[in-house]
Scaffold this motif. Structure first.
Motif, PDB file in Angstrom:
ATOM      1  N   PHE A 201      35.272 -35.464 -28.954  1.00  0.00           N
ATOM      2  CA  PHE A 201      36.121 -36.583 -29.333  1.00  0.00           C
ATOM      3  C   PHE A 201      37.570 -36.195 -29.085  1.00  0.00           C
ATOM      4  N   VAL A 202      38.317 -37.056 -28.421  1.00  0.00           N
ATOM      5  CA  VAL A 202      39.722 -36.778 -28.121  1.00  0.00           C
ATOM      6  C   VAL A 202      40.555 -38.032 -28.342  1.00  0.00           C
ATOM      7  N   PHE A 203      41.860 -37.834 -28.480  1.00  0.00           N
ATOM      8  CA  PHE A 203      42.792 -38.951 -28.385  1.00  0.00           C
ATOM      9  C   PHE A 203      43.905 -38.548 -27.440  1.00  0.00           C
ATOM     10  N   PHE A 204      44.552 -39.546 -26.881  1.00  0.00           N
ATOM     11  CA  PHE A 204      45.676 -39.338 -25.982  1.00  0.00           C
ATOM     12  C   PHE A 204      46.924 -39.850 -26.681  1.00  0.00           C
ATOM     13  N   GLU A 205      48.077 -39.532 -26.130  1.00  0.00           N
ATOM     14  CA  GLU A 205      49.331 -39.978 -26.728  1.00  0.00           C
ATOM     15  C   GLU A 205      50.160 -40.715 -25.694  1.00  0.00           C
ATOM     16  N   TYR A 206      51.043 -41.561 -26.190  1.00  0.00           N
ATOM     17  CA  TYR A 206      52.029 -42.182 -25.317  1.00  0.00           C
ATOM     18  C   TYR A 206      53.365 -42.221 -26.037  1.00  0.00           C
ATOM     19  N   CYS A 207      54.423 -42.282 -25.256  1.00  0.00           N
ATOM     20  CA  CYS A 207      55.782 -42.269 -25.781  1.00  0.00           C
ATOM     21  C   CYS A 207      56.558 -43.408 -25.127  1.00  0.00           C
ATOM     22  N   ILE A 208      57.197 -44.218 -25.949  1.00  0.00           N
ATOM     23  CA  ILE A 208      58.022 -45.324 -25.470  1.00  0.00           C
ATOM     24  C   ILE A 208      59.373 -45.217 -26.177  1.00  0.00           C
ATOM     25  N   SER A 209      60.457 -45.311 -25.403  1.00  0.00           N
ATOM     26  CA  SER A 209      61.791 -45.161 -25.971  1.00  0.00           C
ATOM     27  C   SER A 209      62.720 -46.285 -25.545  1.00  0.00           C
ATOM     28  N   CYS A 210      63.701 -46.531 -26.399  1.00  0.00           N
ATOM     29  CA  CYS A 210      64.773 -47.478 -26.105  1.00  0.00           C
ATOM     30  C   CYS A 210      66.044 -46.957 -26.784  1.00  0.00           C
ATOM     31  N   VAL A 211      66.811 -46.167 -26.086  1.00  0.00           N
ATOM     32  CA  VAL A 211      68.066 -45.544 -26.478  1.00  0.00           C
ATOM     33  C   VAL A 211      67.962 -44.793 -27.811  1.00  0.00           C
ATOM     34  N   LEU A 212      68.034 -45.458 -28.949  1.00  0.00           N
ATOM     35  CA  LEU A 212      68.025 -44.774 -30.239  1.00  0.00           C
ATOM     36  C   LEU A 212      66.664 -44.755 -30.922  1.00  0.00           C
ATOM     37  N   ILE A 213      65.689 -45.445 -30.353  1.00  0.00           N
ATOM     38  CA  ILE A 213      64.362 -45.529 -30.962  1.00  0.00           C
ATOM     39  C   ILE A 213      63.339 -44.930 -30.016  1.00  0.00           C
TER      40      ILE A 213
ATOM     41  N   VAL B 271      52.916 -35.857 -22.109  1.00  0.00           N
ATOM     42  CA  VAL B 271      52.355 -35.706 -20.760  1.00  0.00           C
ATOM     43  C   VAL B 271      51.471 -34.459 -20.695  1.00  0.00           C
ATOM     44  N   LEU B 272      51.928 -33.352 -21.271  1.00  0.00           N
ATOM     45  CA  LEU B 272      51.135 -32.127 -21.283  1.00  0.00           C
ATOM     46  C   LEU B 272      49.817 -32.317 -22.035  1.00  0.00           C
ATOM     47  N   THR B 273      49.874 -32.965 -23.185  1.00  0.00           N
ATOM     48  CA  THR B 273      48.653 -33.227 -23.956  1.00  0.00           C
ATOM     49  C   THR B 273      47.662 -34.040 -23.136  1.00  0.00           C
ATOM     50  N   ASN B 274      48.134 -35.084 -22.492  1.00  0.00           N
ATOM     51  CA  ASN B 274      47.249 -35.964 -21.721  1.00  0.00           C
ATOM     52  C   ASN B 274      46.692 -35.276 -20.485  1.00  0.00           C
ATOM     53  N   LEU B 275      47.501 -34.493 -19.804  1.00  0.00           N
ATOM     54  CA  LEU B 275      47.049 -33.833 -18.576  1.00  0.00           C
ATOM     55  C   LEU B 275      46.116 -32.655 -18.840  1.00  0.00           C
ATOM     56  N   THR B 276      46.077 -32.181 -20.076  1.00  0.00           N
ATOM     57  CA  THR B 276      45.134 -31.118 -20.433  1.00  0.00           C
ATOM     58  C   THR B 276      43.869 -31.667 -21.089  1.00  0.00           C
ATOM     59  N   GLY B 277      43.661 -32.970 -20.991  1.00  0.00           N
ATOM     60  CA  GLY B 277      42.409 -33.554 -21.465  1.00  0.00           C
ATOM     61  C   GLY B 277      42.471 -34.229 -22.811  1.00  0.00           C
ATOM     62  N   GLY B 278      43.644 -34.381 -23.392  1.00  0.00           N
ATOM     63  CA  GLY B 278      43.780 -35.024 -24.687  1.00  0.00           C
ATOM     64  C   GLY B 278      43.693 -34.026 -25.825  1.00  0.00           C
ATOM     65  N   CYS B 279      43.905 -34.514 -27.012  1.00  0.00           N
ATOM     66  CA  CYS B 279      43.854 -33.684 -28.214  1.00  0.00           C
ATOM     67  C   CYS B 279      42.437 -33.744 -28.792  1.00  0.00           C
ATOM     68  N   ASP B 280      41.769 -32.608 -28.856  1.00  0.00           N
ATOM     69  CA  ASP B 280      40.385 -32.539 -29.317  1.00  0.00           C
ATOM     70  C   ASP B 280      40.327 -32.683 -30.834  1.00  0.00           C
ATOM     71  N   VAL B 281      39.648 -33.717 -31.297  1.00  0.00           N
ATOM     72  CA  VAL B 281      39.486 -33.967 -32.730  1.00  0.00           C
ATOM     73  C   VAL B 281      38.000 -34.090 -33.094  1.00  0.00           C
ATOM     74  N   THR B 282      37.181 -33.299 -32.424  1.00  0.00           N
ATOM     75  CA  THR B 282      35.735 -33.371 -32.647  1.00  0.00           C
ATOM     76  C   THR B 282      35.373 -33.048 -34.092  1.00  0.00           C
ATOM     77  N   ALA B 283      35.930 -31.987 -34.636  1.00  0.00           N
ATOM     78  CA  ALA B 283      35.588 -31.578 -36.008  1.00  0.00           C
ATOM     79  C   ALA B 283      35.969 -32.657 -37.022  1.00  0.00           C
ATOM     80  N   GLN B 284      37.169 -33.210 -36.884  1.00  0.00           N
ATOM     81  CA  GLN B 284      37.625 -34.227 -37.826  1.00  0.00           C
ATOM     82  C   GLN B 284      36.800 -35.517 -37.690  1.00  0.00           C
ATOM     83  N   THR B 285      36.456 -35.884 -36.477  1.00  0.00           N
ATOM     84  CA  THR B 285      35.690 -37.112 -36.264  1.00  0.00           C
ATOM     85  C   THR B 285      34.265 -36.954 -36.777  1.00  0.00           C
TER      86      THR B 285
END
Length: 114
Positions: free
Chosen positions: A24-36, A83-97
């Motif tokens: 089980f994995v999840f991926f991340e994304y980042c969206i920015s707008c100047v101060l947010i 980007v690093l997290t996604n390109l390495t296959g996502g964050c493995d959350v098998t134990a928690q899931t």
């Protein structure tokens, strides 16, 4: 909680898929707008053995590369991490899931019902 990739699988089939190397994995994304800057996880996805996580995470990587850099200072810091997290296959959350689904994680990455 919504988990992509386990629709139609029984508990036994899911357990067997994990024993064969599924995770089980999840991926991340980042969206920015100047101060947010928003750094968010995707839904959890079940990857069977042999499925490439970086391919499944590519849409999130592209969004982050296009929209993540524009926030100061967090966009510049978070975007490479995402980007690093996604390109390495996502964050493995098998134990928690497995714990959430009421399955017990054995010594090696397998989920077993108690």
């Amino acid at each position: 909680m919504h988990i992509d990739g386990i629709n139609g699988l029984t508990d036994v089939e899911l357990r067997e898929a994990i024993e064969r190397g599924g995770r089980f994995v999840f991926f991340e994304y980042c969206i920015s707008c100047v101060l947010i800057t928003l750094r968010r996880p995707s839904d959890i996805r079940f990857l069977r053995r042999g499925q490439w996580g970086w391919v499944r995470g590519m849409p999130y990587t592209i969004v982050s590369l296009l929209l993540g850099w524009w926030g100061l200072p967090w966009g510049i810091l978070y975007t490479p991490l995402v980007v690093l997290t996604n390109l390495t296959g996502g964050c493995d959350v098998t134990a928690q899931t497995c714990a959430y689904l009421g399955m017990e994680l054995a010594e090696d990455p397998q989920c077993e019902k108690p």
